[in-house]
Every structure is written in C-alpha cells, then in structure tokens.
Design a protein around this motif. Structure first.
Motif: not given
Ligand code: PBG
Length: 326
Positions: A34-36, A74-77, A114-118, A162-166
């Motif tokens: 996870p990155i801010f 390989k993945s970031i959020l 890199i896989l980018v998840i928001a 990818i979209i990650a609704p929280s």
C-alpha cells in the motif's frame, strides 16, 4: 495411531525434511504494497502515525516502483492524500485528482511490470472524513455510489489495473461494474473490500490520509466484529454483483472468517494486514521485545494458511528482502 508407533517428531529432525513437509508458501509476488500518494514534487515524508511508511509525490513514487519491481513485489495499492476536499468527495472524480495522475505516470513508465490497484473510496476527499455523502448525519448509500462510479471510471480511464472499493455501501460492486462496462472497461477486475469490520486497528491509517472523523463513526456501513455470520451475506452479494476477488480486512483477528470464506466460496481472497497490526509489531520490536521481520513473517503465513491468495502489507519490502535471500 498413537505413540510409540506414531512419532511426529520424525518429520522434524532435519531442515530438509522440514522443508519437504511444508505446504504453505509465501512469495514476494504474493504481496501487495500500500502506498500513500500526495501532491508536490520530491516529497518522501514519513507518516507520523505509521513510522517506516511515507507519503510520496509522484516523481518519488516512480523511483519506489522501480525498487519494488526489483524485489519482485508486483502489485501496489494506491491511496490518495489530498488537501482538496469537498462535501461528497466529488472532487476526486477528475483526471486532475492525485491518484488518476499517479496511475497514468506509473503506467506510462512501467506498463505491465507492475499491477496497479486503486483503493476506491471518498474518505480521503471529503471535508468531514466520512466515506461518502452525508444526509442527516449518515453516509447516504445511493448518492455515495454515484460518486464512486464516477471516480471508478476516471481511474479506469487513467489506466488502473484493478479497482478496490473500500466504502462498504450496499450494491456498489454491481453499480461500479455496470458503469465500467458501459464505458468499455469490461476487462478491469473489481476487488471489493467485501468483508470490512469497523475496527480500531485502522487508527494509524487515518493519520496517514487524515480522514479521521469530526463526528460520528463508520459503524452504519462497516461490520460489527461481534457478528459471526454477516460476512456470508456480504460475500454472497459481492459475488452475485460480479466481483473478481474479495478483500477481507483486517486479516489478523479475522483468520476464522478468511478460513470459512475459503471453505465455502470459490473466489480468490486477499487479506489486508492493516496499519494497527503493523504498528503494534513495530512498537514491540523497537522495545526489543520481538523481532519485527520474524513476527511479521509468522503473521503473514497465518493469513496465507487461513486461505488468502495474496496479502496487502506495509511490510512488503522487508519481507520480500528476507524471502528473496532464502
Ligand atoms: C478507507 C480505508 C481505511 C483503510 C483502508 N481503506 C480506513 C477506514 O476504513 O477507516 C484502513 C487500512 C489500514 O488500517 O491499514 N476507505
């Protein structure tokens, strides 16, 4: 079969046989970091409530991404940190908003390396810190979904993977799916936080994105940890609404839930090892009470053993370094 015929220690006497018997695996590529992300240039600012984690401006995010790729993460959020806020979070529904800008840059530079998840929520962008539009002091379900759908399409247009609704609004997975499809993004998966408890373990995170609430709490949309079966309906609904994987959060303290979801549904599970857990381990290791990496490794293995396919963790870099060394 009992002792003396059975001696379970026979399978533990040397390292090779122990390795041979192990059946739970953790790889750097299982980790999601996870990155801010904040506005500005050349910013890498340590987050007070989350020591060892930083707010990055986009230029520094690009440098960090290179390091992550080299570590096989390989993945970031991505989470936005924004001073631009309004009543509804509508302000994030723009290509000028921080995350769409960041996604565009990352994808330009690294494409599929890199896989980018928001993370998709309004709470970083509302003046009151709530996850959506307030009506009579409560987060209104359906108007919040409208903003989420708009933000989702902008993220898709910016190139997110990818979209990650929280947010935990009812029905948002279906509405976001429909909106993405309508705009030609049927290939973009949705990984909702299907099971998200109203947890005190999120405390340090809220300092990171400054979404602490002036008033109220999130208990009208996040789940009660005193309820043992509600998770089933949440997961069922998201699967029916077309989600592609589910996020369970927090992961630690909720391993029972991960394990039951694994048994009952055939959907990939992502466990979120949240800020409170990271901070507890960090503090205890600073006091020399425990070893940070060893304890984190044990926690992450427990999440995988419970049934998670991948794990979101603030410790991704340290853990990947250790895993890569072996
Ligand atoms: C907000 C969001 C939160 C986290 C991830 N997304 C906080 C909250 O719901 O209040 C918490 C993550 C963590 O504690 O590490 N949509």
């Amino acid at each position: 079969m009992n002792y003396p015929n059975s001696r379970l220690r026979r399978l533990r006497y040397n390292p090779n046989i122990r390795n041979l018997m192990e059946d739970v695996d953790l790889k750097a590529s299982d980790l999601i970091y996870p990155i801010f992300i904040c506005e500005g240039e050349n910013i890498k600012e340590e987050i007070e409530s989350l020591s060892g984690q930083y707010r990055y401006s986009i230029d520094n995010l690009l440098i960090l991404t290179k390091e992550l790729i080299s570590l096989n993460i390989k993945s970031i959020l991505l989470f936005g940190v924004s001073n631009n806020k309004d009543d509804s979070g509508n302000i994030a529904c723009s290509h000028k908003s921080i995350i769409p800008k960041a996604v565009k840059k990352i994808k330009e530079k690294y494409n599929n390396e890199i896989l980018v998840i928001a993370d998709l929520c309004n709470c970083s962008y509302t003046s009151h810190g709530h996850c959506g539009t307030l009506i009579d002091g409560d987060v209104d379900n359906d108007s919040t979904i409208e903003t989420l759908c708009k933000q989702g399409v902008i993220l898709a247009e910016s190139g997110v993977d990818i979209i990650a609704p929280s947010d935990m609004m009812d029905g948002r997975t279906l509405e976001i799916r429909k909106e993405l499809d309508k705009n030609g993004f049927h290939k973009i998966p949705i990984f909702p936080y299907s099971v998200k408890y109203a947890s005190s373990f999120y405390g340090p995170f809220r300092g990171a994105v400054s979404n602490s609430l002036d008033e109220g709490n999130r208990k009208t949309h996040q789940m009660s940890f005193k309820n043992s079966s509600e998770y089933l309906r949440e997961i069922e609904q998201d699967i029916n609404e077309g989600c592609d994987a589910v996020i369970i959060k927090p992961a630690l303290s909720y391993l029972d839930i991960i394990s039951k979801v694994k048994d009952r549904f055939s959907i990939p599970i992502i466990g979120y090892c949240v800020s409170g857990v990271y901070s507890m381990v960090k503090s205890a290791s600073r006091e020399n009470l425990i070893d940070e990496v060893d304890v984190t490794m044990e926690i992450l293995f427990s999440i995988k053993r419970a049934g998670a396919t991948a794990i979101i963790t603030y410790s991704a870099i340290e853990i990947a370094k250790k895993l890569n060394k072996k």
